[in-house]
Scaffold this active site. Structure first.
Site, PDB file in Angstrom:
ATOM      1  N   CYS A   2       0.870  -1.174   0.000  1.00 27.54           N
ATOM      2  CA  CYS A   2       0.000   0.000   0.000  1.00 27.54           C
ATOM      3  C   CYS A   2       0.905   1.221   0.000  1.00 27.54           C
ATOM      4  O   CYS A   2       2.114   1.119   0.134  1.00 27.54           O
ATOM      5  CB  CYS A   2      -0.905   0.026   1.232  1.00 27.54           C
ATOM      6  SG  CYS A   2      -2.071  -1.345   1.331  1.00 27.54           S
ATOM      7  N   GLY A  28      -0.748   0.752  -5.013  1.00 28.23           N
ATOM      8  CA  GLY A  28      -2.062   0.184  -4.764  1.00 28.23           C
ATOM      9  C   GLY A  28      -3.115   0.847  -5.616  1.00 28.23           C
ATOM     10  O   GLY A  28      -3.144   2.073  -5.720  1.00 28.23           O
ATOM     11  N   ASN A 102       0.634   0.581   5.919  1.00 30.13           N
ATOM     12  CA  ASN A 102       1.258  -0.213   4.852  1.00 30.13           C
ATOM     13  C   ASN A 102       2.009  -1.351   5.500  1.00 30.13           C
ATOM     14  O   ASN A 102       2.868  -1.143   6.350  1.00 30.13           O
ATOM     15  CB  ASN A 102       2.216   0.666   4.036  1.00 30.13           C
ATOM     16  CG  ASN A 102       3.053  -0.145   3.059  1.00 30.13           C
ATOM     17  OD1 ASN A 102       2.625  -1.188   2.586  1.00 30.13           O
ATOM     18  ND2 ASN A 102       4.243   0.331   2.760  1.00 30.13           N
ATOM     19  N   GLY A 103       1.693  -2.580   5.096  1.00 30.98           N
ATOM     20  CA  GLY A 103       2.355  -3.741   5.656  1.00 30.98           C
ATOM     21  C   GLY A 103       1.359  -4.839   5.949  1.00 30.98           C
ATOM     22  O   GLY A 103       0.233  -4.839   5.448  1.00 30.98           O
ATOM     23  N   TYR A 242      10.750  -4.549  -7.479  1.00 34.57           N
ATOM     24  CA  TYR A 242       9.487  -4.361  -8.191  1.00 34.57           C
ATOM     25  C   TYR A 242       8.631  -3.188  -7.721  1.00 34.57           C
ATOM     26  O   TYR A 242       8.196  -2.362  -8.518  1.00 34.57           O
ATOM     27  CB  TYR A 242       8.660  -5.645  -8.103  1.00 34.57           C
ATOM     28  CG  TYR A 242       7.305  -5.554  -8.771  1.00 34.57           C
ATOM     29  CD1 TYR A 242       7.184  -5.582 -10.156  1.00 34.57           C
ATOM     30  CD2 TYR A 242       6.142  -5.415  -8.026  1.00 34.57           C
ATOM     31  CE1 TYR A 242       5.943  -5.493 -10.777  1.00 34.57           C
ATOM     32  CE2 TYR A 242       4.900  -5.329  -8.633  1.00 34.57           C
ATOM     33  CZ  TYR A 242       4.802  -5.367 -10.005  1.00 34.57           C
ATOM     34  OH  TYR A 242       3.584  -5.268 -10.610  1.00 34.57           O
TER      35      TYR A 242
END
Length: 453
Positions: A2, A28, A102-103, A242
């Site tokens: 995210c 995201g 995020n995570g 990525y």
């Protein structure tokens, strides 16, 4: 994965949050949201879809405030529904708490069960709500202590931005799995975000990483920093492979330079005679350029990208991913016809994209397609925020390199070595999480592994 952002300013922050989220859109694409504090109340606006689709001038008239947070969602915990979108807003003890994360937590279900046994209700199916619920539960007048007690309970990856009253708060897990940066402008405005792009685009001067286990509070008196217990730093190396934007510099490593060096190293590790080096854009492009320059084989554009498509790896279903690849990348027959091609990509996770591309490139006339991957084989699930929940879905976990080559239809297939990838970071010490490649987890995901069984 995210993307999160938080801004503290003397002026309205809604449009800056909007622009910042746009620069994090690659992290995201399922949902996006903004929450601001207007001096009296918190105002939340979120929906499914892209940032540009969810906000307009009418939104900004409602979202007036000098402090706010934003989120772009890629689902790893909980389904793709509006009620799972972020930021989350809750009311407790005559206070408002808003949070974006995020995570991925590895022990969220056991904590959730415990809280539900105590009578707490949940409005979402995501692990983020566990963080928010714990902060509210532990708040007794000191928000930093509430965060510390929360961090003592939760395990896994979390880079968090939070609103509490007129304060912007941020905290990062002790291993630093997911990125988080903070920047300050000359006028005192503070921006905290998952990558440096929002900070540079919106405008900050000094930028640094939020350190693992660090807790930051920004209010009218400035920036205050505190720490929870420190642990061994293990930043996700797949960020550079990525997820991160090409211009991202996270924890001392620049994504573009890393990817290009990986291509150069792979050219030396796995040389092959060919006519052209072709990239799978965009994350494979710097690596292909590095491979071409090191090998002396010309670099060419052999796949035309539809710039209006999102990222295919983070599409929720296999059918969507396959269709997205066709819509996103189209082989250029005039370049490929009769040529021996080296096709460079960042990774092979499920194998769907590679198989599809090679088949279509050969249909377009490519004589040979030799696949070169600038990360080692992904053999293990990530429990810290990447959607690879089981080994059954990972092609490298179930097949040898030669078997993979046959399955994707390549004339040859080679991956960069772990040593080569780590050397490309130019870091003297290995402070990276490589669990998706070697199965060594810094935080044992017992609860999630049990769920998988």
């Amino acid at each position: 994965m995210c993307g999160v952002i938080g801004i503290y300013s003397q002026n309205d922050v809604s449009k800056k949050l909007f622009y910042g989220l746009n620069s994090l859109q690659h992290r995201g694409q399922e949902a996006s949201g903004i929450c601001v504090f207007n001096g009296k109340d918190m105002i939340l606006d979120k929906d499914m879809g892209l940032v540009y689709d969810n906000f307009d001038e009418e939104s900004f008239l409602k979202l007036k405030g000098n402090v706010g947070i934003g989120h772009v969602r890629y689902a790893t915990a909980g389904g793709s529904y509006k009620y799972n979108s972020q930021p989350l807003l809750a009311f407790s003890k005559n206070r408002e708490f808003a949070l974006a994360h995020n995570g991925n937590l590895v022990n969220h279900q056991s904590i959730r069960d415990e809280l539900e046994d105590e009578g707490m209700l949940f409005q979402t199916a995501i692990d983020t709500e566990v963080i928010l619920s714990l902060v509210a539960k532990y708040y007794k007048g000191d928000i930093v202590e509430a965060v510390k007690k929360t961090m003592a309970r939760i395990k896994g990856a979390y880079s968090v931005v939070m609103l509490f009253e007129d304060k912007l708060i941020a905290f990062r897990d002790p291993n630093g799995f997911r990125p988080l940066l903070i920047g300050r402008a000359k006028n005192g405005e503070v921006i905290i975000a998952s990558e440096n792009a929002p900070l540079e685009i919106i405008g900050t001067d000094a930028i640094r990483n939020v350190e693992p286990s660090e807790i930051i509070v920004v209010d009218k008196d400035g920036i205050h920093s505190d720490y929870f217990e420190k642990d061994e730093k293990k930043h996700c190396i797949f960020e550079y492979v990525y997820f991160a934007r090409t211009d991202a510099t996270l924890d001392g490593v620049n994504s573009y330079n890393f990817r290009r060096r990986c291509g150069e190293i792979l050219s030396r590790e796995a040389p092959i005679e060919a006519d052209l080096v072709i990239a799978v854009p965009d994350s494979g492009t710097p690596a292909a350029m590095g491979y071409a320059q090191e090998s002396g084989i010309p670099f060419a554009e052999g796949l035309v990208k539809n710039r209006y498509m999102g990222r295919t790896f983070i599409k929720p279903t296999a059918e969507e991913r396959e269709l997205s690849v066709k819509l996103k990348l189209n082989p250029l027959e005039t370049v490929l016809k009769g040529k021996k091609i080296i096709l460079v990509d960042d990774s092979i996770v499920r194998g769907t994209t590679s198989k599809n591309l090679i088949k279509r490139m050969k249909k377009a006339g490519a004589k040979e397609v030799h696949m070169r991957i600038v990360s080692p084989p992904v053999k293990f699930p990530c429990y810290y925020g990447i959607d690879t929940p089981s080994r059954q879905k990972l092609i490298a976990a179930n097949y040898s390199v030669e078997e993979m080559r046959k399955k994707i239809g390549a004339d040859s297939l080679a991956f960069i070595s772990m040593e080569g990838m780590l050397n490309a970071t130019l870091m003297k010490e290995n402070k990276f999480c490589e669990a998706c490649f070697n199965g060594t987890y810094a935080v044992e995901p017992k609860e999630l592994v049990q769920d998988e069984k």
